[in-house]
Design a protein around this motif. Sequence first.
Motif, PDB file in Angstrom:
ATOM      1  N   ARG B 544     -56.575 -22.235 -42.341  1.00 54.72           N
ATOM      2  CA  ARG B 544     -55.850 -20.964 -42.347  1.00 54.72           C
ATOM      3  C   ARG B 544     -54.937 -20.917 -41.131  1.00 54.72           C
ATOM      4  O   ARG B 544     -55.332 -21.306 -40.044  1.00 54.72           O
ATOM      5  CB  ARG B 544     -56.836 -19.799 -42.302  1.00 54.72           C
ATOM      6  N   SER B 545     -53.730 -20.497 -41.319  1.00 53.94           N
ATOM      7  CA  SER B 545     -52.815 -20.355 -40.180  1.00 53.94           C
ATOM      8  C   SER B 545     -51.846 -19.209 -40.450  1.00 53.94           C
ATOM      9  O   SER B 545     -51.623 -18.824 -41.594  1.00 53.94           O
ATOM     10  CB  SER B 545     -52.046 -21.662 -39.955  1.00 53.94           C
ATOM     11  N   ASP B 546     -51.295 -18.685 -39.367  1.00 55.55           N
ATOM     12  CA  ASP B 546     -50.303 -17.612 -39.504  1.00 55.55           C
ATOM     13  C   ASP B 546     -49.079 -18.120 -40.257  1.00 55.55           C
ATOM     14  O   ASP B 546     -48.468 -17.389 -41.037  1.00 55.55           O
ATOM     15  CB  ASP B 546     -49.903 -17.100 -38.123  1.00 55.55           C
ATOM     16  N   ALA B 547     -48.757 -19.412 -40.010  1.00 56.22           N
ATOM     17  CA  ALA B 547     -47.563 -19.977 -40.654  1.00 56.22           C
ATOM     18  C   ALA B 547     -47.693 -19.933 -42.171  1.00 56.22           C
ATOM     19  O   ALA B 547     -46.787 -19.465 -42.869  1.00 56.22           O
ATOM     20  CB  ALA B 547     -47.358 -21.416 -40.177  1.00 56.22           C
ATOM     21  N   SER B 548     -48.890 -20.358 -42.684  1.00 52.86           N
ATOM     22  CA  SER B 548     -49.036 -20.355 -44.136  1.00 52.86           C
ATOM     23  C   SER B 548     -49.113 -18.933 -44.681  1.00 52.86           C
ATOM     24  O   SER B 548     -48.582 -18.636 -45.752  1.00 52.86           O
ATOM     25  CB  SER B 548     -50.251 -21.186 -44.560  1.00 52.86           C
ATOM     26  N   ASP B 549     -49.736 -18.017 -43.902  1.00 51.65           N
ATOM     27  CA  ASP B 549     -49.752 -16.617 -44.335  1.00 51.65           C
ATOM     28  C   ASP B 549     -48.331 -16.081 -44.467  1.00 51.65           C
ATOM     29  O   ASP B 549     -48.020 -15.333 -45.399  1.00 51.65           O
ATOM     30  CB  ASP B 549     -50.537 -15.761 -43.325  1.00 51.65           C
ATOM     31  N   ALA B 550     -47.453 -16.493 -43.529  1.00 53.20           N
ATOM     32  CA  ALA B 550     -46.058 -16.047 -43.578  1.00 53.20           C
ATOM     33  C   ALA B 550     -45.376 -16.581 -44.831  1.00 53.20           C
ATOM     34  O   ALA B 550     -44.607 -15.862 -45.493  1.00 53.20           O
ATOM     35  CB  ALA B 550     -45.313 -16.512 -42.325  1.00 53.20           C
ATOM     36  N   ILE B 551     -45.695 -17.830 -45.186  1.00 56.92           N
ATOM     37  CA  ILE B 551     -45.101 -18.408 -46.410  1.00 56.92           C
ATOM     38  C   ILE B 551     -45.561 -17.615 -47.632  1.00 56.92           C
ATOM     39  O   ILE B 551     -44.764 -17.265 -48.502  1.00 56.92           O
ATOM     40  CB  ILE B 551     -45.501 -19.896 -46.555  1.00 56.92           C
ATOM     41  N   TYR B 552     -46.898 -17.290 -47.699  1.00 55.01           N
ATOM     42  CA  TYR B 552     -47.410 -16.516 -48.844  1.00 55.01           C
ATOM     43  C   TYR B 552     -46.691 -15.178 -48.930  1.00 55.01           C
ATOM     44  O   TYR B 552     -46.311 -14.729 -50.020  1.00 55.01           O
ATOM     45  CB  TYR B 552     -48.920 -16.259 -48.725  1.00 55.01           C
ATOM     46  N   ALA B 553     -46.509 -14.510 -47.732  1.00 49.68           N
ATOM     47  CA  ALA B 553     -45.863 -13.195 -47.723  1.00 49.68           C
ATOM     48  C   ALA B 553     -44.433 -13.324 -48.240  1.00 49.68           C
ATOM     49  O   ALA B 553     -43.958 -12.494 -49.017  1.00 49.68           O
ATOM     50  CB  ALA B 553     -45.886 -12.608 -46.315  1.00 49.68           C
ATOM     51  N   GLY B 574     -54.583 -13.066 -50.472  1.00 46.01           N
ATOM     52  CA  GLY B 574     -55.979 -13.496 -50.636  1.00 46.01           C
ATOM     53  C   GLY B 574     -56.093 -14.585 -51.684  1.00 46.01           C
ATOM     54  O   GLY B 574     -56.793 -15.591 -51.495  1.00 46.01           O
ATOM     55  N   GLN B 575     -55.364 -14.393 -52.775  1.00 46.62           N
ATOM     56  CA  GLN B 575     -55.376 -15.356 -53.871  1.00 46.62           C
ATOM     57  C   GLN B 575     -54.830 -16.713 -53.413  1.00 46.62           C
ATOM     58  O   GLN B 575     -55.425 -17.760 -53.689  1.00 46.62           O
ATOM     59  CB  GLN B 575     -54.474 -14.782 -54.972  1.00 46.62           C
ATOM     60  N   ARG B 576     -53.717 -16.678 -52.667  1.00 45.24           N
ATOM     61  CA  ARG B 576     -53.113 -17.919 -52.194  1.00 45.24           C
ATOM     62  C   ARG B 576     -53.996 -18.610 -51.161  1.00 45.24           C
ATOM     63  O   ARG B 576     -54.110 -19.826 -51.142  1.00 45.24           O
ATOM     64  CB  ARG B 576     -51.729 -17.646 -51.586  1.00 45.24           C
ATOM     65  N   ARG B 577     -54.628 -17.779 -50.278  1.00 37.90           N
ATOM     66  CA  ARG B 577     -55.488 -18.370 -49.244  1.00 37.90           C
ATOM     67  C   ARG B 577     -56.634 -19.153 -49.860  1.00 37.90           C
ATOM     68  O   ARG B 577     -56.918 -20.281 -49.465  1.00 37.90           O
ATOM     69  CB  ARG B 577     -56.078 -17.265 -48.364  1.00 37.90           C
ATOM     70  N   ILE B 578     -57.295 -18.556 -50.834  1.00 38.68           N
ATOM     71  CA  ILE B 578     -58.454 -19.248 -51.418  1.00 38.68           C
ATOM     72  C   ILE B 578     -57.996 -20.453 -52.231  1.00 38.68           C
ATOM     73  O   ILE B 578     -58.639 -21.492 -52.251  1.00 38.68           O
ATOM     74  CB  ILE B 578     -59.357 -18.291 -52.238  1.00 38.68           C
ATOM     75  N   ALA B 579     -56.792 -20.324 -52.842  1.00 37.45           N
ATOM     76  CA  ALA B 579     -56.271 -21.447 -53.615  1.00 37.45           C
ATOM     77  C   ALA B 579     -56.000 -22.647 -52.712  1.00 37.45           C
ATOM     78  O   ALA B 579     -56.215 -23.794 -53.106  1.00 37.45           O
ATOM     79  CB  ALA B 579     -54.992 -21.039 -54.335  1.00 37.45           C
ATOM     80  N   ASP B 580     -55.566 -22.381 -51.468  1.00 39.73           N
ATOM     81  CA  ASP B 580     -55.248 -23.469 -50.557  1.00 39.73           C
ATOM     82  C   ASP B 580     -56.427 -23.868 -49.664  1.00 39.73           C
ATOM     83  O   ASP B 580     -56.326 -24.825 -48.906  1.00 39.73           O
ATOM     84  CB  ASP B 580     -54.047 -23.087 -49.675  1.00 39.73           C
ATOM     85  N   SER B 581     -57.512 -23.127 -49.724  1.00 40.94           N
ATOM     86  CA  SER B 581     -58.668 -23.447 -48.883  1.00 40.94           C
ATOM     87  C   SER B 581     -59.306 -24.750 -49.352  1.00 40.94           C
ATOM     88  O   SER B 581     -58.982 -25.263 -50.421  1.00 40.94           O
ATOM     89  CB  SER B 581     -59.692 -22.324 -48.946  1.00 40.94           C
ATOM     90  N   TYR B 582     -60.218 -25.275 -48.540  1.00 36.93           N
ATOM     91  CA  TYR B 582     -60.918 -26.507 -48.946  1.00 36.93           C
ATOM     92  C   TYR B 582     -61.631 -26.298 -50.271  1.00 36.93           C
ATOM     93  O   TYR B 582     -61.688 -27.181 -51.121  1.00 36.93           O
ATOM     94  CB  TYR B 582     -61.916 -26.922 -47.863  1.00 36.93           C
ATOM     95  N   LEU B 583     -62.150 -25.086 -50.434  1.00 34.15           N
ATOM     96  CA  LEU B 583     -62.862 -24.792 -51.673  1.00 34.15           C
ATOM     97  C   LEU B 583     -61.921 -24.837 -52.867  1.00 34.15           C
ATOM     98  O   LEU B 583     -62.233 -25.422 -53.913  1.00 34.15           O
ATOM     99  CB  LEU B 583     -63.515 -23.412 -51.558  1.00 34.15           C
ATOM    100  N   GLY B 584     -60.726 -24.201 -52.680  1.00 35.90           N
ATOM    101  CA  GLY B 584     -59.731 -24.201 -53.745  1.00 35.90           C
ATOM    102  C   GLY B 584     -59.291 -25.618 -54.073  1.00 35.90           C
ATOM    103  O   GLY B 584     -59.074 -25.973 -55.231  1.00 35.90           O
ATOM    104  N   ARG B 585     -59.161 -26.449 -53.012  1.00 31.71           N
ATOM    105  CA  ARG B 585     -58.764 -27.844 -53.250  1.00 31.71           C
ATOM    106  C   ARG B 585     -59.847 -28.580 -54.028  1.00 31.71           C
ATOM    107  O   ARG B 585     -59.540 -29.381 -54.921  1.00 31.71           O
ATOM    108  CB  ARG B 585     -58.520 -28.551 -51.918  1.00 31.71           C
TER     109      ARG B 585
END
Lengths: 89, 716
Positions: B544-553, B574-585
């Motif tokens: 998780r990083s601020d950079a990727s959160d900014a991309i999702y936004a 939230g949807q994008r975060r979990i999709a990109d998390s290790y679990l989502g991968r």
Amino acid sequence: MAASTGTLDNPVLRLSEMTVGSRGRVTAMSPTCKLCLRLLDYGLTPGVEFTVTKLAPFGGPIEIEVRGTRICLRSCEADYVCIAPLNEP
Amino acid sequence: MMSSAPATLPFVVLVGNPNSGKTSLFNALTGSAQKVGNYPGVTVETSSGNLKLGSGTVQLMDVPGLYSLRPVSADERIAVDIVSGSSKVDAVVAVLDATSIERGLVLVSELLEAERQVVVALTHTDVVRSEGGEVDVPALEAALGCPVVEVIAFQRKGLEELLQTLDSVLGKPVSTGLNLVYPQIVSAAIASLQERFAMAGVDLSSSEARHAILDEDSVFLQQLSVDRPELAVAIQEARDGVSEGGSSGRMLDVQARYAWASHVRSKVLTKSPVVSRRASDVIDRYLTHRFTGLIAFVAIMFVVFQSIYTLAGPLTDAIESAVGWLQGVVSPWLASAPHFQSLMVDGLIGGVGAALVFIPQIAILFLWIALLEGTGYFARAAFLMDRLFGWCGLNGRAFIPLLSSFACAVPGIMSARVMPDERSRLATVLIAPLMSCSARLPVYVLMVSAFIEPRYGPVWAGVALFGMHAVGLAVAIPIALLLNRRILRATKVPFILEMPRYQWPRWRDVWLTVYSRVRSFLQTAGSIIVALSVVIWALTYFPRSDASDAIYAGDYQGLSTSVRDRVSEEAYIGQRRIADSYLGRMGRTLEPVFVPAGYDWRLTTALIAAFPAREVVVSAMGILFGVESDGGEEVKLRDRVREATWPDGRPLVTLPTAVSLMVFFALCCQCMATLAAIRRETNSWKWPLFAFSYMTLMAYAAAVIVYQAGTALGWS
């Protein structure tokens, strides 16, 4: 007496065939069966007298009183024990 | 073995027949200071606690009940190892039940012969006296040649005297006045064996000779057959000689001990009870009757089950809201460090909460078990139920663990302790998670309400719910048979049940049962649950990083207004975060495996996220399908799931998918608390891994079959 003793191959009566309230005496047990070791632990030794006190529904276990305790055994396991019926005194 | 400080204390073992009042005595002596633990490598439990005697502290250990020092079951083998093995035992407190004194005396005779320092604690003399019997304690002491103390544990009578007596014998040489009389055939064999040994220049005492002849399992012969084969032949001949009459050595030995025991009994119980068990027999006329007994059983089980459901519910809710409150309090303090904040709040506190929620169910179930055992009803219920459970290799006592597993497998697995031997206990532990627990209900309800009820009406919805509960049970029976026949190697032990008299439960024992169960759950299973919670938290949180959160936004702003009206920015991120998390991968990677069952990467990810606890699948699906948490999620989730599509536009969840998901959850072992409980109860990681693998494979296969068959049949 010999007539009512029976042997393992030719038992007079099996424990599983007894009715509630009837008394019996253990006459023989298979010396090789492992299950009998457990029966011995509970005091069901050759020569001991017992009373059938309960039968579970649908052919379930049979409860007997032996040496002042009540134990239940399954009829398939009770078949390893050869018994002779005793008449009420 | 290196011994820690407490192990250097004098070691005293509490030995006795099952139901002899041994545990009550142990509870009275050690109180809540007892430690319950698994014996290394097996599912057998021993308890120990410290005792303060005049001359210092000793360690007292309670071992599984025994009938003799020749073990039949794994539990007994452990107890015998402790009592008569090579380990140092400074004294044995032998619990002797005056109401079944002959059987107890047989064990005492073996303890005396094992040259242990024995103190006999004579229990249930109050019962014998209340029935008109008389007990002559000095006569018993004279017959045994060891001290005897009358104790009534729940009234704390005789405890002081027992401790003083124990103190006075510790460190003294062992003396025994035991005199067993064997049949002529045995004593003749002993004499001739001694003679043959003497001719070979080996000194053999008469008790050594007797053991060599009558104990078929004695290691004596094996050793001898290497060193002095001619003497081994002599022993074998003596054995053959005594068993000519159709009795094994063991039978002759037990018969001699019982003959001695009944002689002692006649001297000790000077006036035998006239009317025995009258009250118990009257109660039993109803409670073990084929009709009223079964009705009473169903009624009692209904109350037990209902109380787990209804009483545990509010307590569980209270624990959950307390955990939620704590999370709310802690969260703002840590706002400056968001990663640490999430670790503490979602990972650690959430994980502790996940373990604590099981306490109400465990406590209530063990309260009932303690009451049923304490009153003596348990044996009656097992008597009635044995026929039902016996044919698949279990026995009548299995109803408690299996029935309570319908509420929750964790207390169910813990209660498999009621099974009398290791083999049936393991089989019960391994099939208990197949019972459809209450945590599966949210999954069933979601799928039934989205796909079955709208189309087929409430009757079929009910049928589907019932069917899901039946699936696990239907699978459990063949699995139990298979486990018993093919997989579990522990010795098969005949099911012999002892019927104790009815009595009032002893509250101290009831309380200690509940207390020690809850404590041991938290100590062992609890820590595993917390650790796994943190692992799963990390898999969903990182990277998780601020950079990727900014991309999702940014991506969210790029969506069309119609989409943005339906999904809030928060839910989208939230949807994008979990999709990109290790679990989502992991979900994406495993998607091809689950496509045959009808699941895309989102359902697959939800499935993996639900590893810690099945019910998590609903909230995981909520995040994955972009439902914001503002109440009314269930309705929204239902609609979102119905609208979801594969990339090619086909609807994702159809009837076959819905049923396949339900079947998967009915059969899988997605519950870390269950696995932690199996680990705790079986004392190894082998069995939780086995349970997880077999249930997951079965769940997967069933899900694929259901989906493929459903699709082929044209369900939609």
